[in-house]
Design a protein around this motif. Structure first.
Motif, short mmCIF file in Angstrom:
data_model
loop_
_atom_site.label_atom_id
_atom_site.label_comp_id
_atom_site.label_asym_id
_atom_site.label_seq_id
_atom_site.Cartn_x
_atom_site.Cartn_y
_atom_site.Cartn_z
N ARG A 14 0.83 -1.20 0.00
CA ARG A 14 0.00 0.00 0.00
C ARG A 14 0.87 1.26 0.00
O ARG A 14 1.95 1.26 0.55
CB ARG A 14 -0.88 -0.01 1.25
N VAL A 15 0.35 2.31 -0.65
CA VAL A 15 0.99 3.62 -0.59
C VAL A 15 -0.04 4.61 -0.04
O VAL A 15 -1.23 4.45 -0.22
CB VAL A 15 1.50 4.12 -1.96
N ASP A 16 0.46 5.62 0.62
CA ASP A 16 -0.40 6.67 1.16
C ASP A 16 -0.41 7.86 0.22
O ASP A 16 0.48 8.02 -0.61
CB ASP A 16 0.11 7.10 2.54
N GLU A 20 -9.17 -4.88 -3.28
CA GLU A 20 -10.55 -4.45 -3.29
C GLU A 20 -10.65 -3.08 -2.63
O GLU A 20 -10.10 -2.85 -1.55
CB GLU A 20 -11.41 -5.46 -2.55
N GLY A 21 -11.31 -2.15 -3.30
CA GLY A 21 -11.49 -0.82 -2.76
C GLY A 21 -10.32 0.12 -2.98
O GLY A 21 -10.33 1.26 -2.52
N GLU A 67 -3.30 0.33 -3.52
CA GLU A 67 -2.99 -0.95 -2.87
C GLU A 67 -3.10 -2.07 -3.91
O GLU A 67 -4.04 -2.09 -4.70
CB GLU A 67 -3.94 -1.20 -1.71
N ALA A 68 -2.13 -2.98 -3.89
CA ALA A 68 -2.14 -4.07 -4.87
C ALA A 68 -1.44 -5.29 -4.29
O ALA A 68 -0.74 -5.20 -3.28
CB ALA A 68 -1.44 -3.64 -6.16
#
Length: 182
Positions: free
Chosen positions: A29-31, A66-67, A81-82
């Protein structure tokens, strides 16, 4: 959603910052705001994998979580996110054989212009031998030197041709078959 891919360096390492992606099924994830080429995890559509090969030695099927926030741009997708799904069959051998096939595909352009010069053809043959473990270290060294010369010559020949986009389409299709995507 379209199947997406991620090109990484050995060990699932990112070319951008050297960080390691988690083993599947872990997510990364990245912010912050997702902006292609600025912030986000960048994935690519199948037809554009070829544009990213220079950035790594591993090719992975990947998917947004998802999302996840998603932004599209020129055949790539930036996501918040992946996760990696599975590694595709791409290694040094596959890369050498792919390069040899691409060079062989446009070899006639060079040979038409320089009919007595067999160096590119010999370099292609040696690249295949190296890929298949049929060459010793001395032959590898000679092949590497000849391959650079042949690659430059073949690239120049391809540039001379009005069929450059057709050659690219052929290369993309070959790569996708090599990876088992098509």
């Amino acid at each position: 959603m379209t199947t997406l891919y991620k090109v990484l360096m050995a060990g699932r390492r990112s070319n951008h910052d050297g960080s390691v992606w988690p083993e599947p099924p872990g997510t990364r994830r990245v912010d912050g705001e997702v902006v292609p080429c600025e912030n986000g995890l960048h994935l690519v559509e199948a037809g554009h994998i070829i544009d990213w090969l220079h950035l790594g030695t591993e090719i992975w099927e990947a998917e947004p979580a998802e999302g996840a926030t998603i932004a599209h741009a020129d055949g790539k997708v930036a996501v918040s996110e992946a996760r990696l799904v599975r590694q595709l069959p791409w290694d040094d051998r596959a890369a050498r054989l792919f390069a040899a096939d691409c060079a062989a595909h446009v070899l006639h352009l060079y040979e038409d212009r320089y009919p007595g010069d067999d160096r590119p053809r010999e370099a292609i043959e040696m690249a295949r031998k190296v890929a298949n473990g049929e060459a010793d270290d001395a032959a590898r060294s000679a092949a590497e030197s000849a391959a650079w010369s042949a690659a430059r010559s073949a690239a120049e020949s391809a540039a001379w041709s009005a069929a450059r986009s057709a050659a690219r389409e052929w290369q993309v299709e070959l790569l996708l078959r090599t990876l088992g995507i098509r």
